[in-house]
Each structure stands twice: as C-alpha cells, then as structure tokens.
Scaffold this motif. Structure first.
Motif, mmCIF file in Angstrom:
data_model
loop_
_atom_site.group_PDB
_atom_site.id
_atom_site.type_symbol
_atom_site.label_atom_id
_atom_site.label_comp_id
_atom_site.label_asym_id
_atom_site.label_seq_id
_atom_site.Cartn_x
_atom_site.Cartn_y
_atom_site.Cartn_z
ATOM 1 N N UNK A 66 0.826 -1.213 0.000
ATOM 2 C CA UNK A 66 0.000 0.000 0.000
ATOM 3 C C UNK A 66 0.851 1.251 0.000
ATOM 4 N N UNK A 67 1.848 1.279 0.895
ATOM 5 C CA UNK A 67 2.677 2.482 1.004
ATOM 6 C C UNK A 67 3.533 2.685 -0.225
ATOM 7 N N UNK A 112 12.303 3.822 -0.040
ATOM 8 C CA UNK A 112 13.061 2.573 0.114
ATOM 9 C C UNK A 112 13.269 2.254 1.589
ATOM 10 N N UNK A 113 13.726 3.268 2.330
ATOM 11 C CA UNK A 113 13.929 3.080 3.766
ATOM 12 C C UNK A 113 12.630 2.642 4.433
ATOM 13 N N UNK A 114 11.544 3.315 4.059
ATOM 14 C CA UNK A 114 10.259 3.002 4.686
ATOM 15 C C UNK A 114 9.786 1.594 4.385
ATOM 16 N N UNK A 115 9.825 1.216 3.131
ATOM 17 C CA UNK A 115 9.327 -0.109 2.746
ATOM 18 C C UNK A 115 10.180 -1.207 3.367
ATOM 19 N N UNK A 116 11.489 -1.031 3.330
ATOM 20 C CA UNK A 116 12.369 -2.038 3.947
ATOM 21 C C UNK A 116 12.090 -2.120 5.446
ATOM 22 N N UNK A 117 11.881 -0.961 6.081
ATOM 23 C CA UNK A 117 11.597 -0.954 7.522
ATOM 24 C C UNK A 117 10.350 -1.769 7.836
ATOM 25 N N UNK A 118 9.316 -1.616 7.015
ATOM 26 C CA UNK A 118 8.090 -2.380 7.248
ATOM 27 C C UNK A 118 8.380 -3.869 7.141
ATOM 28 N N UNK A 119 9.136 -4.255 6.115
ATOM 29 C CA UNK A 119 9.362 -5.679 5.884
ATOM 30 C C UNK A 119 10.234 -6.304 6.963
ATOM 31 N N UNK A 120 11.105 -5.511 7.592
ATOM 32 C CA UNK A 120 11.914 -6.109 8.652
ATOM 33 C C UNK A 120 11.252 -5.968 10.021
ATOM 34 N N UNK A 129 0.741 5.153 7.491
ATOM 35 C CA UNK A 129 1.805 5.935 8.121
ATOM 36 C C UNK A 129 2.850 5.001 8.686
ATOM 37 N N UNK A 130 3.055 3.852 8.010
ATOM 38 C CA UNK A 130 3.913 2.832 8.571
ATOM 39 C C UNK A 130 5.397 3.188 8.532
ATOM 40 N N UNK A 131 5.779 4.189 7.707
ATOM 41 C CA UNK A 131 7.202 4.506 7.609
ATOM 42 C C UNK A 131 7.693 5.083 8.919
ATOM 43 N N UNK A 132 8.801 4.544 9.477
ATOM 44 C CA UNK A 132 9.351 5.133 10.691
ATOM 45 C C UNK A 132 10.019 6.468 10.398
#
Lengths: 475, 270, 198
Positions: A66-67, A112-120, A129-132
């Motif tokens: 989604x993000x 990129x940072x946000x999506x990777x953060x969600x996956x880890x 608003x899932x991106x840290x």
C-alpha cells in the motif's frame, strides 16, 4: 514553429529532466508495490507459502505494498504532473529545476527506507503511516523541496488570475505537508495517548486518499479537459463552488461508524459524508457540461483517461459516502468493501488520470513521440479492466456478502472467511493486470529516457567533433 | 492576486477547521483521558498490561496482525430484562401477573413500567441491562469497546478489517498454550483457517537430554520431525501473553451492563 | 500546439452568464439542515462518555444499572416527581398556600422517621410550624396508594435530598407502620403529629 509553439516547446523542455526522474521513480515503485500486493494476496491461495519468512508475512507485505503504491508512485507522479501544469499555466519555464531532481532522489531513498523498515518489522503500526522516522522525514523534506519549485514557478505567472487547476493543485501542495507532518508528529514522534492515535490516523487516511488524491486528480482533469478539447470548463463558478465545498466538507469524512470513540466523531463524519454529495454533484455537472458535444479522437489516450478517471472518481466517492450512513457503515466498515473502495480510488481514478496526464506531457517534454505509443492505450485499458473488474468489483461483493453474514451470529466466522476466498483470489489477477499496465508505462518512461540520453550524448559528441574541426582548421 | 489570496485564506480556514475538529479536539478530549472506575465498584480500570504483554504489543505491531484482525467490539443497542428477586406476600398473584408479561428485551421505560406493576403486586424485581449486537452475540465481547480500553497501548492497534476474528476479548476465550499452538500452526486449532503460520517466531531444535518445558505439544501432522521439538522464542511468548491480556469484560459508566452476565461470558463461538 | 490559458479560461461573455445554479445552493442548505438534525440526535453533543448506540447523556444515565441504595434513590426521585412535587416543588421548597417546604424541615430531618412516615399514609390537616413559618393547610393521604417499597423510597429520597441528611426508610418499616395505623384518621395538626411516639 510559430511563436506560441516555440514558447511552449521551451517550457516543456525545462520540465524534461525533473519529470523523467519523477516519473521514473514513480513507475518503478508502482511495479514494486504491485508485486508486493500480489505476494500478499498469495496468502489467500496458500497461507503456508511464507510461513518461515518473516519478511513476506501478510501483515508486513500488505502495508508495504500500500505504502509503496501511494508514496512511491502516486505522490511523485502527481508532483511531476503538477510541476508541468504550473509551468504551462504560468507560461514560464520551470524555475529551480535542479531542486525537483534532487528531491526525487531523496524521495526514492525515503520510500526505500520506509518499505524495507516495514518488511523487517519496524513499521509504526499506523495504517498509511507505517514509515518510521527516517522514512517519513525524507519524504516530507522532498515534498517541500518540490513544492518550493512549484510555488516559484507559480509565482512567476504572467496571467495573474488563477485557473481552476490552480485552486485544486495549490490546495494539494498546501494540505499534504500539513496533514502528513501533523499525523507523523502526533503518532510517531510524540505519540498521543490511547484512541486519540486512532482518530488522528483515520483523519490522515481520509485526507490523503480521499481529499488529497481528489484535489490532485480533479485539478489535473480540470486542466486536461480544456487543454485537449479546446473548450473551457463549464462553468468556472460552478467549479469554484465544487472546490469550496470539497475542501469544506470532505476533510471531515473518515471516522468509522461504531468505532470505540465518543459518538460525536462518527456522527460528524456521517454529516460530512451527506454533505459531500454537493461537491460530487457539482463536479459531475461541470464534467458533463465540459465534455458534451466535444468530439475528440482519443482511443485510450489522455482525453479518455481524464474522462473515465472522472467517472471512476465519482463511483469510488459514492462507494465511500455510502459508508458514512450509520447502518451501512457498521455493515461494511470492517469488510473487504473498504479496500475495494480504496483500490478503485487509487487505481481506477487516480492512476488512470495521472498516467494519462503523464502520457500527455511526455511527447512535448521529450521533444519527440513516445517510443511505444500503442502502450499508452493498452496501459489505460489494463488499468481500468484490472482495477474495476478484477479488483474493486470482486472485493466489494466479498465485503458486502461478508458484512451481511456477520450480522448473523449463528454463522461461524471461518465460514464467512471461506466465502470470501474466491473473490480474494480474483483480486490477485487484478493486481497482475494492473502490473502489466504499469510495466508498459515504465517501459515508455525508461525507453524515452534512454533515447533522450542517447540524443544528448550524440549532440555532446557532435559539439566535440566541431570543436576538433575548428581546432584542426585553426592549426 | 486578490482572488488568489482569498482562495488561500478560505482553504486555510477549511482545512484548519478539520484539523481542530479531528486532531486538536480528540487530543484534548481523549488524549488526556485517565483511568476510570468500574461501575458500582471502586476498582480502577484499566490496569497496565503486565510487562511481557506490553512487549507482546510490539510484536503484534511488528508482525502486522492489525492487517487482518480488529480489536474493537461494536454494540447495536441495549435492552433491559426484568428479573424477579422476591415473590413477596402474594406469590400466586405475582406469578399470575408475570405469566402475562414479557420480561426480556425491553426498553428502559417498558422495564420500569413492568417492574412497577410487579412491585404493586407485592413482588421485588431487578432490572438487568444487556448489550445487544452481532459482535456481542457472537461472543466477541460483553459490551462495546471504549476509549479507556486502549489507555495504556502505544501504538493502539484497532485494526480496520476482519479477515480474521475480532481479538478485543480473545483473552477470555483462549489460554496461553492455545495461542502458542495457534501461532505455530493455525490450521491445527482452527480448521480451514486462512491465517498464515508464524513459524518464524519459533525455534525447531533437537531434543536435548530432556525435552524443553516450553516445547509445544502439537497434534499429528503439524509436529516437527522426529527427535525435534518446537520451542517458542521470546517474541512468541510475549505475543501470546499480549493476546491473553486482551479482555474488556468490566462494566463502565460509558459502557454499562449488569454483571455477572447470565449469558456466557466469552463463549467458544468464533 | 494550443494555448492552455486561452482554453482553460472562459471568455468574458461566457463568464458573465455562467454561475452555479441556484438549486445547488438550496440543496446545500437543505443538507446542512438535515445534517444538523442528525448531529443533534446522534452526537451526544461532544460528551466524552456517550458512545454509539447511546444517543445522549440522558439515555446513558437511564441505562446505568442501579443496585441497592442508588436504585432506591432513583426510584424515590421518580415517585416524588410524579406524586409530591406538584405541591411540594421539585426543589422541596414548598409553595405558599399549597404545601410547606421539605428542605430543611425539622420534621423531615428528625432522626426518627416515625412521625414523617405517617403523614403521606394518613394525611395531615391543621396548624403546623415548619422551619420558622406557620402553616395551616390540608394534605390528603397521597402516599396511601403507593406500595410499601415505593413509599419507603420516596421518604428515603426526601430525607436525603436538598441538604436534608436523615436515615433511610425501609419497606419493612412502612409495612409495620401500615399495620399499626390501619383505620386511623387524618393527623390533626402539630398536636396530632407530636402525639406520635418517636
């Protein structure tokens, strides 16, 4: 070329690199996002598939998808089109062109940072608003940078009066940083206590997906329709009325009925949903009046995209305001009907309109025709078929059936879930079809970029060549 | 120019109003919420979750459980039941009267009128308040969820879609062991479940000199290969502790009901 | 290539004639009104305690399960409002030439309820001194038709409202009183009241 054409050719050329970078970033993230969405939907074919892989578990991949789609594709593509429209309406070359180029790269890193953060597993836990912190700050900064270039270009306009597209797009440039900054501040940086978090989360989600995508999409449509057909908007005052009622009423939608919050919040949203009928009627009438009697050969081109996109905008908006009614909201609010509405909004309306606008801009911006012109209409068709027939429709039906069944406590819950499975499996095909369309869009963007770079290289080599010749002649 | 400024100002006001209404207002009203007392008692509600449950909330967030599960119970309405607590001097008359009346699913006014009638005949009554709604009848909760239920949670994970059942009161339905088994192999506990396994929260290891006390007792077909055991990691244990802590079964001023409930609290209906 | 600006703006003539139709403004006002009515009925007027399905704080209060003393108090208040308040007032202050006050009345606040409980059962007529004022009226036995528990609740309510702070009255007390005074005549003024043993 006559004077006017020369002027616009220079304006378009000034937008070239910023747009190619922004559309490049957007098209890549659309592909990645849809791929993640397909992976997520595989859970409904075989839940065991990613049991040992924490990075691909549904609860992480689905929000990541989604993000990626909204922050990776929708917003950058929107900003690219906004820059182009502002330059053309200002009759001025794009000012500060380096700023969007740098910002687009910052944006890429942020997503990129946000999506990777969600996956880890570092997701913030808030929908949309899932991106840290690292992710959202980069996006916020990049947005402001691009907005600065857009505002500078807007400020340089010769014709001081505002056009309808200006109202909507300026509103969008202003509203996103306000909502995004507020929501992230009160949820991620300095979290408020208890369900106030959920309220702010719902407020932001509504303002991003309904209000903001609506502002941008409508602004782009109200620019494209007159531009391509040669017929001005009918009428300007009605469009202004639509703008005012849109910004006044729609930001108050979004509180779910039956939520664990004092009842004034869902009641306010019910009233807002009712009042949203007004801007929708206005937009419909302005739209129909503007396209009536105009014969433009479009065949899946940008004019078609603008028209069908508007129709799907109205459809997805009606789907949303229905849930403002207390009874329907409680029936449908926690079913697949809501994602169906969101996907219709994002894919059926917004992506169709923004890719149509991008395809309209590219030939002029590049200075040559798109490498694969037929891809434009195929992408248009794939987006519409995928989003309407294979995504929104089946998920909405699944949601309505599940919602009705849930009212009967004697039906075991597993039976209800089982009943939705076939519709969910169809939605995998929907994402796949849209993915094919997005590949076509990406191919055009990257092939065009490659051709332009080749031309650029050739002209640089040519100027070296003449320099050598001049040297030889001299000596 | 003038129009441009007017439009900016108008949009600023319009957007600002929604910010005041849906951000500032809720922060002031709900963000300053404190603990409350249980109805007809001096017990404080809610208590903070135990330590491992608080860590478990972070595992819940990190695994994205809210993508499929909600933790909010809804209530469509509330009804009264009139219950006879004493027959008084003239039981025959009271019983005769009762046989002509409906005593359940009443509005408050109806219940008051009926209890007045019975008390005139000499009987003593009590009016029970009972929440109704599909969520309640499905056994997902005893009353609708309220803001106080989420006071200590950060982040609040209300969820938005029920791909899986609601978890607001799952602590009343299943114990710690059930949760661990379900996380490892959902289909072993719920046939036809579409929930993905969370095997990555567990360690499959060779059985040492003695089996680990934490090892899961899995049914046939779901167990590890022979000679190996499945042991939950810290994350799995914390997540299970969080799930077991999920219960909102006390009556509050903003969610009243008569306790104890004659209708089963937390029946096994899923 | 066409001139965007020229296309996107209407000519001056077109602009002069065109505007938003009047009916859309009327519809907007109508929907605003309907929305206002809905909000009035369903919002609980921003009360932090009112959640759906309750529609107002009054409704929420009505559905609070009352046990023990609270239930009796609520019941007594209800009975008082329907049976006694017409003459004695919702605030217990009485009405001149109609009924003496109950608030601050030494008869109501007496530690023993033996005198005050007979008044609604038998009625009271003649001279009476209440809270520094002289009264000479007739009161019908308004409480005689109430059940034991209702009359007990009313008296408990009266003895613990408007600043009064005296002990409650139970059903058993009323029952005993009714058995003891069956057939007695109306109480004759202050003398008759004082004749009742506390």
């Amino acid at each position: 070329m006559n004077e006017i054409e020369k002027k616009y050719s220079a304006i378009d050329a000034s937008c070239r690199v910023p747009l190619l970078v922004l559309f490049g970033v957007a098209s890549v993230w659309l592909i990645i996002g849809l791929a993640l969405a397909i992976i997520a939907s595989l859970t409904f074919h075989k839940p065991e598939l990613f049991a040992n892989c924490p990075f691909l578990t549904y609860g992480r991949v689905q929000p990541a998808a989604n993000d990626a789609i909204v922050y990776g594709f929708a917003i950058p593509a929107a900003l690219g089109v906004i820059l182009w429209i502002f330059a053309r309406l200002s009759e001025s070359e794009l000012l500060l062109p380096l700023v969007p180029i740098v910002a687009a790269n910052i944006w890429l890193v942020g997503v990129l940072v946000g999506v990777v953060a969600i996956l880890i597993g570092d997701s913030t836990g808030f929908m949309w608003l899932e991106f840290p912190t690292a992710g959202w700050i980069l996006i916020f900064i990049a947005f402001l940078l691009i907005a600065i270039s857009a505002m500078a270009t807007f400020g340089a306009r010769r014709e001081r009066a505002l056009q309808p597209a200006h109202w909507f797009l300026l509103g969008a440039l202003f509203w996103f940083p306000w909502t995004y900054g507020t929501a992230n501040f009160f949820l991620v940086e300095w979290p408020v206590r208890g369900v106030a978090q959920a309220v702010i989360n719902w407020w932001f989600a509504n303002n991003l997906l309904f209000v903001w995508l609506g502002l941008v999409g409508l602004g782009v449509v109200f620019y494209l329709l007159p531009k391509i057909s040669g017929r001005p908007l009918q009428s300007r005052y009605f469009a202004l009325f639509a703008f005012w009622t849109w910004v006044l009423f729609t930001p108050w939608c979004g509180m779910p009925q039956g939520a664990p919050v004092p009842s004034w919040l869902p009641a306010a949203s019910t009233v807002a949903s009712l009042l949203t009928v007004i801007p929708l009627i206005s937009i419909a009438i302005v739209f129909v009046s503007t396209i009536r009697g105009v014969s433009v050969q479009c065949k899946g081109g940008p004019y078609c995209s603008a028209q069908i996109g508007t129709v799907l905008f109205l459809a997805s908006a009606v789907m949303l305001i229905i849930t403002g009614c207390s009874h329907c909201g409680r029936l449908l609010g926690m079913t697949w009907y809501m994602p169906a509405q969101t996907y219709l909004q994002i894919f059926g309306f917004f992506s169709v309109v923004i890719c149509g606008a991008a395809n309209e801009s590219l030939p002029g911006v590049l200075g040559f025709e798109l490498p694969f012109p037929s891809f434009v209409r195929w992408q248009h068709r794939l987006f519409i078929i995928g989003s309407v027939l294979f995504l929104a429709l089946p998920l909405a039906i699944a949601g309505i059936i599940a919602g009705i069944k849930m009212q009967n406590p004697n039906i075991p819950f597993t039976e209800i879930t089982q009943g939705t499975l076939n519709y969910l499996r169809v939605s995998s095909a929907g994402f796949l079809i849209i993915l094919l369309g997005s590949l076509l869009f990406a191919i055009n963007v990257f092939a065009a970029t490659a051709i332009w770079q080749a031309k650029l290289a050739k002209s640089i080599m040519a100027s070296f060549g003449t320099a050598f010749e001049a040297e030889e002649v001299k000596s | 120019m003038k129009t441009g400024f007017r439009i900016f100002l108008g949009a600023f006001v319009a957007f600002g109003l929604s910010w005041c209404g849906f951000v500032l207002g809720p922060i002031l009203q709900l963000g300053t919420l404190g603990q409350t007392t249980v109805l007809n008692s001096s017990d404080i509600y809610p208590n903070q979750r135990p330590g491992d449950a608080t860590l478990g909330l972070q595992v819940y967030r990190s695994s994205g459980c809210a993508a499929c599960h909600t933790t909010q119970v809804g209530q469509h309405g509330v009804v009264c039941d009139v219950v006879l607590t004493g027959a008084g001097n003239n039981p025959a008359a009271v019983n005769k009267l009762i046989s002509t009346l409906t005593l359940t699913n009443l509005t408050k006014d109806e219940a008051d009128a009926i209890s007045g009638q019975i008390s005139t005949a000499g009987g003593k009554t009590e009016t029970h308040i009972r929440p109704i709604g599909p969520d309640i009848e499905r056994g997902w909760g005893m009353r609708h969820s309220v803001a106080e239920d989420f006071l200590w949670d950060n982040p609040v994970q209300l969820g938005s879609i029920r791909v899986g059942p609601d978890l607001a009161n799952v602590g009343m339905r299943y114990d710690l062991n059930w949760q661990l088994l379900h996380l490892y192999a959902p289909q072993s506990k719920v046939q036809n479940s579409m929930m993905p396994s969370f095997r990555f929260l567990f360690n499959v290891q060779k059985i040492g000199a003695t089996p680990s006390p934490d090892a899961l007792q899995l049914p046939a077909g779901f167990g590890p290969p022979a000679g190996e055991e499945v042991v939950p990691s810290e994350d799995a244990k914390n997540l299970a502790a969080y799930l077991v802590s999920l219960r909102a079964d006390v009556a509050l001023h903003d969610a009243p009901f008569t306790t104890p409930s004659a209708h089963a609290a937390g029946t096994q209906k899923k | 290539m066409s001139d965007d600006l020229k296309n996107s703006s209407q000519t001056a003539e077109e602009q002069k004639g065109s505007t938003a139709p009047a009916w859309i403004f009327a519809l907007t006002l109508l929907l605003l009104f309907a929305g206002g009515v809905y909000f009035d009925h369903h919002s609980g007027w921003f009360d932090a305690q009112v959640y759906a399905p309750y529609q107002s704080s009054d409704e929420l209060e009505a559905y609070q399960p009352k046990s023990g003393a609270a239930a009796i108090f609520a019941e007594g208040k209800k009975m008082y409002t329907t049976t006694c308040a017409t003459c004695h007032g919702d605030d217990g202050m009485g009405k001149p030439a109609q009924a003496p006050p109950l608030a601050g009345s030494e008869w109501v606040n007496a530690s023993s309820f033996k005198r005050i409980e007979e008044i609604p059962q038998l009625g009271l007529g003649g001279e009476l001194h209440v809270a520094g004022q002289d009264w000479n009226l007739q009161m019908a036995p308004m409480g005689a038709m109430l059940s034991d528990s209702d009359l007990a609740a009313v008296l408990t309510y009266i003895r613990h409202s408007w600043g009064n702070n005296a002990s409650p009255v139970t059903d058993a007390d009323i029952k005993a009183m009714r058995a003891a005074v069956a057939g007695h005549p109306i109480i004759g003024g202050e003398a008759g009241l004082k004749a009742i043993k506390e």
